[in-house]
Design a protein around this motif. Sequence first.
Motif, PDB file in Angstrom:
ATOM      1  N   GLN A  77       0.843  -1.193   0.000  1.00 36.24           N
ATOM      2  CA  GLN A  77       0.000   0.000   0.000  1.00 36.24           C
ATOM      3  C   GLN A  77       0.879   1.243   0.000  1.00 36.24           C
ATOM      4  OE1 GLN A  77      -3.416   0.047  -0.148  1.00 36.24           O
ATOM      5  NE2 GLN A  77      -3.157   2.240  -0.472  1.00 36.24           N
ATOM      6  N   ARG A  78       0.697   2.089  -0.982  1.00 36.65           N
ATOM      7  CA  ARG A  78       1.467   3.324  -1.036  1.00 36.65           C
ATOM      8  C   ARG A  78       0.967   4.297   0.024  1.00 36.65           C
ATOM      9  NH1 ARG A  78       4.301   4.374  -5.953  1.00 36.65           N
ATOM     10  NH2 ARG A  78       3.963   2.765  -7.526  1.00 36.65           N
ATOM     11  N   ASP A  79       1.871   5.110   0.528  1.00 38.29           N
ATOM     12  CA  ASP A  79       1.522   6.159   1.474  1.00 38.29           C
ATOM     13  C   ASP A  79       1.162   7.411   0.679  1.00 38.29           C
ATOM     14  OD1 ASP A  79       1.298   8.110   3.406  1.00 38.29           O
ATOM     15  OD2 ASP A  79       3.090   7.490   4.507  1.00 38.29           O
ATOM     16  N   ARG A  80      -0.111   7.763   0.668  1.00 34.80           N
ATOM     17  CA  ARG A  80      -0.570   8.898  -0.132  1.00 34.80           C
ATOM     18  C   ARG A  80      -0.038  10.233   0.386  1.00 34.80           C
ATOM     19  NH1 ARG A  80      -4.552   7.182  -3.555  1.00 34.80           N
ATOM     20  NH2 ARG A  80      -5.470   5.148  -3.075  1.00 34.80           N
ATOM     21  N   ARG A  81       0.509  10.228   1.598  1.00 31.94           N
ATOM     22  CA  ARG A  81       1.031  11.469   2.155  1.00 31.94           C
ATOM     23  C   ARG A  81       2.432  11.791   1.643  1.00 31.94           C
ATOM     24  NH1 ARG A  81       0.343   9.549   8.222  1.00 31.94           N
ATOM     25  NH2 ARG A  81       1.308   7.779   7.167  1.00 31.94           N
ATOM     26  N   MET A  82       3.065  10.838   0.983  1.00 28.16           N
ATOM     27  CA  MET A  82       4.447  11.060   0.571  1.00 28.16           C
ATOM     28  C   MET A  82       4.569  12.248  -0.371  1.00 28.16           C
ATOM     29  SD  MET A  82       7.156   8.702  -1.528  1.00 28.16           S
ATOM     30  CE  MET A  82       8.758   9.382  -1.953  1.00 28.16           C
ATOM     31  N   ALA A 121       6.384  13.845  -7.034  1.00 29.99           N
ATOM     32  CA  ALA A 121       7.271  13.232  -6.042  1.00 29.99           C
ATOM     33  C   ALA A 121       7.853  11.966  -6.644  1.00 29.99           C
ATOM     34  CB  ALA A 121       6.506  12.921  -4.758  1.00 29.99           C
ATOM     35  N   ALA A 122       9.161  11.965  -6.871  1.00 31.09           N
ATOM     36  CA  ALA A 122       9.831  10.813  -7.476  1.00 31.09           C
ATOM     37  C   ALA A 122      10.481   9.962  -6.397  1.00 31.09           C
ATOM     38  CB  ALA A 122      10.896  11.295  -8.461  1.00 31.09           C
ATOM     39  N   HIS A 123      10.325   8.655  -6.513  1.00 31.85           N
ATOM     40  CA  HIS A 123      11.074   7.732  -5.656  1.00 31.85           C
ATOM     41  C   HIS A 123      12.484   7.601  -6.221  1.00 31.85           C
ATOM     42  CE1 HIS A 123       7.119   6.538  -4.144  1.00 31.85           C
ATOM     43  NE2 HIS A 123       7.720   5.860  -3.191  1.00 31.85           N
ATOM     44  N   GLN A 147      11.099  -2.064  -3.152  1.00 30.87           N
ATOM     45  CA  GLN A 147      11.102  -1.830  -1.703  1.00 30.87           C
ATOM     46  C   GLN A 147      11.597  -0.447  -1.320  1.00 30.87           C
ATOM     47  OE1 GLN A 147       9.542  -4.271   0.072  1.00 30.87           O
ATOM     48  NE2 GLN A 147       9.289  -5.104  -1.996  1.00 30.87           N
ATOM     49  N   GLY A 148      11.478   0.508  -2.236  1.00 30.98           N
ATOM     50  CA  GLY A 148      11.800   1.881  -1.891  1.00 30.98           C
ATOM     51  C   GLY A 148      10.744   2.444  -0.955  1.00 30.98           C
ATOM     52  N   PRO A 149      11.124   2.960   0.204  1.00 37.08           N
ATOM     53  CA  PRO A 149      10.129   3.428   1.179  1.00 37.08           C
ATOM     54  C   PRO A 149       9.469   4.739   0.769  1.00 37.08           C
ATOM     55  CG  PRO A 149      12.339   3.927   1.951  1.00 37.08           C
ATOM     56  CD  PRO A 149      12.503   3.109   0.705  1.00 37.08           C
ATOM     57  N   ASP A 150       8.267   4.949   1.240  1.00 37.57           N
ATOM     58  CA  ASP A 150       7.546   6.205   1.018  1.00 37.57           C
ATOM     59  C   ASP A 150       7.983   7.212   2.069  1.00 37.57           C
ATOM     60  OD1 ASP A 150       6.072   5.337  -1.183  1.00 37.57           O
ATOM     61  OD2 ASP A 150       4.496   4.479   0.057  1.00 37.57           O
ATOM     62  N   GLU A 151       9.258   7.578   2.016  1.00 39.50           N
ATOM     63  CA  GLU A 151       9.834   8.495   2.993  1.00 39.50           C
ATOM     64  C   GLU A 151      10.505   9.661   2.270  1.00 39.50           C
ATOM     65  OE1 GLU A 151       9.381   8.140   6.118  1.00 39.50           O
ATOM     66  OE2 GLU A 151       8.741   6.036   6.289  1.00 39.50           O
ATOM     67  N   VAL A 152      10.602  10.798   2.966  1.00 45.40           N
ATOM     68  CA  VAL A 152      11.199  11.986   2.362  1.00 45.40           C
ATOM     69  C   VAL A 152      12.634  11.722   1.915  1.00 45.40           C
ATOM     70  CG1 VAL A 152      11.987  14.348   2.832  1.00 45.40           C
ATOM     71  CG2 VAL A 152       9.697  13.635   3.538  1.00 45.40           C
ATOM     72  N   ASP A 153      13.387  10.908   2.679  1.00 42.73           N
ATOM     73  CA  ASP A 153      14.781  10.681   2.296  1.00 42.73           C
ATOM     74  C   ASP A 153      14.934   9.682   1.155  1.00 42.73           C
ATOM     75  OD1 ASP A 153      14.311   8.259   3.540  1.00 42.73           O
ATOM     76  OD2 ASP A 153      15.895   8.463   5.029  1.00 42.73           O
ATOM     77  N   ALA A 177      21.980   7.929   1.524  1.00 39.42           N
ATOM     78  CA  ALA A 177      23.083   7.391   0.720  1.00 39.42           C
ATOM     79  C   ALA A 177      22.733   6.047   0.093  1.00 39.42           C
ATOM     80  CB  ALA A 177      24.330   7.263   1.592  1.00 39.42           C
ATOM     81  N   GLU A 178      22.051   5.176   0.844  1.00 35.90           N
ATOM     82  CA  GLU A 178      21.747   3.856   0.296  1.00 35.90           C
ATOM     83  C   GLU A 178      20.773   3.929  -0.881  1.00 35.90           C
ATOM     84  OE1 GLU A 178      19.193   4.089   4.159  1.00 35.90           O
ATOM     85  OE2 GLU A 178      21.117   4.843   3.401  1.00 35.90           O
ATOM     86  N   HIS A 179      19.873   4.911  -0.866  1.00 35.99           N
ATOM     87  CA  HIS A 179      18.938   5.049  -1.985  1.00 35.99           C
ATOM     88  C   HIS A 179      19.628   5.665  -3.205  1.00 35.99           C
ATOM     89  CE1 HIS A 179      16.148   3.800   0.941  1.00 35.99           C
ATOM     90  NE2 HIS A 179      15.906   4.978   1.494  1.00 35.99           N
ATOM     91  N   ARG A 180      20.519   6.648  -2.966  1.00 35.09           N
ATOM     92  CA  ARG A 180      21.313   7.192  -4.081  1.00 35.09           C
ATOM     93  C   ARG A 180      22.143   6.088  -4.729  1.00 35.09           C
ATOM     94  NH1 ARG A 180      23.154  10.890  -0.303  1.00 35.09           N
ATOM     95  NH2 ARG A 180      25.294  10.156  -0.624  1.00 35.09           N
TER      96      ARG A 180
END
Length: 299
Positions: A165-170, A200-202, A209-215, A278-281
């Motif tokens: 389930q995606r976080d619509r607030r992201m 908003a790009a992941h 498994q990219g999280p719906d987080e600001v970072d 860093a891990e997402h970059r």
Amino acid sequence: MDWVERTAKLRQWTRGGARAPHKPLLLLYAFGRFQEDADDELRYSAVEADLQRLLAEYGPAHRTTPAYPFHHLVGDGVWEVRTDLGPGSPGTGLRDLRETGATGRLAPDLRAALRREPELLHRMARTLLDLHFPPSLHGELCEAVGLDLDPEPAGAGRLSPARRQRDRRMRESVLTAYEYRCAFCGYDGRVGAVPVGLEAAHVRWWAFQGPDEVDNGLCLCSLHHKLFDKGVLGIDDGHRVLVSQRFVGHSSAAREQVIALAGRPLVGPQPGARPVAAEHRAWHTREVFHGDPRPAVPV
């Protein structure tokens, strides 16, 4: 196991979040050909160039071959291969596939199910798109494989058995963090009070498994979001823009909107907001960014 669940559970080589979209791309291509001609067979030597282009465009950065999915997809129960000598795949050798007249198509039971229930093809295709590619690429990928999908019904919750389930607030969190400006070019267009053309790009794809987080997010304009997901643009360890040497553009628009970004620092995020982790970059650079980066453009 039903067909949609089987599609969601294709066996793939995975390690450390590596992308391996070989089987999904072949299956999407086969669905497109099935829509055109349900009795069509795909002779490897005739479709090899098409499959190689798909892998180059939508696959991982390292060189790979369509022979792998053409042979190994048989083991997932959705594909069959025959040669001039009879049933069975000759293996993953290019010469063997070419010289034996290897021909593949959807498995007989699956073809029968698709004829009985045409909507099944749409559900299976959306499952593959949802699990293996970001939404920004779905439309053009369908066009590339000749696949015509009906609009997804609202609330289609059974689309993918493995769907998170995606976080619509992201979206709002990321756009706020970057103060409603494209992190690459600074674009901040609005119609009245409503931002337009900002997304908003992941960084690490949600499908991996990219999280719906600001970072794990960037506020990007529509153009740079597409180029980021295509591997034309990236981010280095110093939070500067990478531009692939594979990108070619001779117009002033291409130079100003893409090539001139090389080495430019990101716009944002605002103080107090978390920058891209860093891990997402590293994941994006390894799995999505194509080729070597261009040198920084002198200011």
